[in-house]
Design an enzyme around this catalytic site. Structure first.
Site, PDB file in Angstrom:
ATOM      1  N   ASP A 330       0.870  -1.118   0.165  1.00 42.33           N
ATOM      2  CA  ASP A 330      -0.082   0.028  -0.029  1.00 42.33           C
ATOM      3  C   ASP A 330       0.876   1.246   0.071  1.00 42.33           C
ATOM      4  OD1 ASP A 330      -2.831   0.926   1.987  1.00 42.33           O
ATOM      5  OD2 ASP A 330      -2.059   1.930   0.134  1.00 42.33           O
ATOM      6  N   GLU A 525      -9.961   7.869   5.109  1.00 42.93           N
ATOM      7  CA  GLU A 525      -9.002   7.008   6.124  1.00 42.93           C
ATOM      8  C   GLU A 525      -8.728   7.735   7.472  1.00 42.93           C
ATOM      9  OE1 GLU A 525      -6.443   6.767   1.721  1.00 42.93           O
ATOM     10  OE2 GLU A 525      -5.255   6.041   3.938  1.00 42.93           O
TER      11      GLU A 525
END
Ligand code: GLC
Length: 636
Positions: A330, A525
């Site tokens: 990621d 997020e």
């Protein structure tokens, strides 16, 4: 001895010249090393689509230089390209748009042109290995204004409907294909245990059974055209990427490795039993469904960053589950592994990461990995294994053989919007309905609508919509607000009044029904990590004013997660959770007015107090009952 200023100046000039020579020579040395190889013969086996994939992979690998192999392992954010020519010069394997990383012309045509530019640059490389272009199409091709914005996954989880989810994924794939994008960082397999996390809305549920079912449906929809069976040798349309392997959603509060966050990118306690019972089964099913890439998360498994865990990636995912696709790290996650950039890259690649989402410095990455192979810190067999996995996915996508495109009219098409509207209706969960207030009667004379999310497309779409963090406000072309849907659905004899703050004329007669559409402003997020998810003071005051101006009040929650409403819900006559419905807000009115039934169920428990967090399944941390159990939902 003092050195004169002139002598100092000369020394600096000399040093600068030497530095430039070193840099240029290493650049040319690198490119010449790679480029002095002859192009493979036109009849090379890997070019023939009649040859089985594994034979094509082996054949192509045999032509590749070490530098070309390493280039395939680099995933670069497109704005970090120094020049488009670097795609060919470095043999880059993949590019991505960090969310919001759009072309100048943020239209379908602009996207198509941008992706084609990168694709043709890759084709001009010595071996002509096509590039993969990836984006986060987590609720439609949502970078583009005008695309269909589907409900965020939490709403799809509430629908529990695998056929619907597969159709949503396929519609998303068709909108992606209309712009040449062949890779999406979805579906999310995270299972949230703590609603304080800013990514709850990106998940289907905290139930691994539901995540397995809906995740596989989404993979089928993205990867297989209508009618094709998953697992057949037929071509993959858009590459799915189940994420974030592993245990994302199980992190502990206040353990984030990011100083700006509290739980996102935090620590998931090492728990072998939970690994096998909860976290792993959905990924096992994803592999069986044909997943060819998996994204490693930014969380930690105990004190090991996931991207550094050879146990989780190589031993469990690849060896034990037999995963033959590639593992992509990621965003910048590899460089969060302790140590220098060189050491971090070595650790991650040896742990089993095949594609590194750098996403910035590809020159540094290629130099480091080449040095590591030369020094034996990374075995070349590991590089070959990684590239074999990458090429397998690219051959299965048909990237070498043909352009799989769709007409640009797919984007925001009436069919897709109708499907999104159906998904909204199926996602709604009815938590309370005193006196069977819903569905609204056709004889209702006056409806007063209020609330921060009633006429605010940005709130109903949430983040990951054109901008990473979303845009709070009414702005998305082609979208319908919840208020507009209510006005459209109201019977001819019903008057609909709206004031976002519920400031209706003093002493005017009460409306028969008040509808407060309230909820969260967009966040993505860790920026959505919050200690007590709840309504704002403004929304609470609006509901109170609306109650004073109406006989009864329906509260519609536009939210990415359960909110603490324990003290307020007793004063509300009916409560509907609309989650983050996306562009087709009319789907909410379809159910409020009885055009469609309430069928949605809570995809995760709704806590009563903060002491109950984290909630795992129906087990609350303090042993008391949540406000609503998972799968609660009234039906009418
Ligand atoms: C983000 C997210 C991940 C996303 C990636 C690319 O940090 O963690 O879900 O796919 O970066 O945008």
């Amino acid at each position: 001895m003092s050195v004169s200023a002139a002598q100092k100046h000369n020394r600096i000039q000399l040093l600068t010249a030497v530095l430039m020579i070193v840099m240029l020579s290493s650049y040319f040395a690198y490119t010449s090393l790679k480029n002095n190889l002859p192009p493979p013969p036109p009849e090379a086996m890997y070019r023939s689509k009649d040859v089985p994939t594994m034979e094509r992979v082996t054949d192509l690998l045999s032509y590749m230089s070490l530098e070309e192999k390493i280039g395939q392992m680099a995933l670069v954010e497109k704005n970090s390209l120094r020049a488009v020519e670097d795609i060919s010069a470095y043999g880059l394997g993949a590019l991505l748009s960090g969310f919001g990383g759009r072309p100048e012309d943020n239209s379908p045509a602009g996207w198509k042109t941008m992706v084609e530019t990168f694709t043709s640059a890759a084709r001009s490389s010595r071996l002509g290995i096509p590039i993969l272009y990836g984006i986060d199409a987590i609720h439609g091709h949502s970078n583009i204004p005008g695309a269909t914005i589907f409900p965020h996954f939490i709403g799809l989880g509430a629908s529990g409907d695998a056929t619907l989810v597969e159709n949503v994924a396929r519609a998303t794939a068709n909108e992606l294909l209309a712009t040449g994008v062949r890779w999406s960082y979805s579906p999310t397999y995270d299972m949230p245990e703590d609603i304080r996390w800013g990514r709850v809305y990106e998940t289907f549920s905290d139930d691994p059974v539901l995540v397995s079912k809906l995740g596989s449906a989404y993979i089928r929809g993205l990867q297989k055209a209508q009618g094709q069976r998953a697992g057949t040798s037929s071509q993959v349309m858009v590459l799915a990427t189940p994420k974030h392997y592993l245990g994302a959603g199980g992190m502990l509060w206040d353990t984030s490795s990011n100083e700006n966050f509290k739980i996102d990118q935090g620590l998931t306690p090492e728990d072998e039993a939970k690994l096998r019972e909860q976290y792993l089964p959905p990924f096992k099913k994803a592999i069986e469904t044909g997943a060819l890439s998996v994204m490693a998360g930014l969380n930690s498994w105990g004190d090991t960053k996931i991207a550094a865990s050879s146990y989780l990636i190589t031993t469990v995912l690849k060896a034990e589950l037999g995963f033959k696709g590639f593992v992509v790290s990621d965003w910048y996650g590899v460089y969060e592994i302790p140590g220098s950039d060189y050491e971090a890259a070595v650790t991650a690649i040896n742990a089993g990461v095949d594609v590194v989402m750098l996403p910035f410095d590809y020159q540094d990455f290629v130099r480091n990995v080449r040095r590591a192979v030369r020094r034996g810190d990374i075995p070349e067999e590991r590089i070959n294994d990684a590239v074999q996995r990458i090429l397998t996915a690219k051959f299965e996508l048909g990237l070498f053989d043909n352009d799989t495109t769709r007409d640009i009219s797919e984007i925001g098409s009436p069919e897709h919007r109708a499907l999104a509207r159906e998904a909204v209706a199926k996602s709604l969960v009815l938590l309370k309905n005193d006196a069977r207030l819903l569905p609204l009667r056709r004889t209702t004379a006056t409806i007063r609508v209020a609330g921060s999310a009633a006429d605010n497309i940005g709130r109903q779409t949430g983040a990951w919509t054109v901008e990473w963090q979303g845009i709070d406000g009414n702005w998305l072309p082609g979208a319908t607000s919840i208020l507009a849907g209510i006005k459209e659905a109201a019977p001819p004899g019903t008057t609909v009044e709206f004031d976002s703050g519920a400031y209706f004329p003093e002493n005017s007669p009460k409306a028969a029904v008040g509808i407060a559409v309230v909820g969260e402003a967009p966040y993505a997020e860790g920026w959505g990590d919050t200690p007590i998810p709840s309504l704002t003071e403004e929304d609470r005051a609006t509901i109170e004013r609306l109650r004073a101006a109406s006989e009864v009040v329906v509260v519609v929650l536009v939210t990415g997660r359960p909110l603490f409403i324990t003290n307020e819900i007793k004063d509300w006559d009916a409560v509907v959770v609309a989650w983050l419905p996306g562009s087709e807000g009319a789907g909410v009115a379809d159910v409020l007015f009885g055009k469609r039934p309430f069928t949605g169920k809570l995809p995760l428990p709704w806590p009563r107090t903060t002491e109950q967090l984290p909630i795992t399944g129906s087990a609350t941390a303090d042993g008391t009952n949540p406000l609503f159990l998972r799968y609660y939902g009234l039906g009418i």
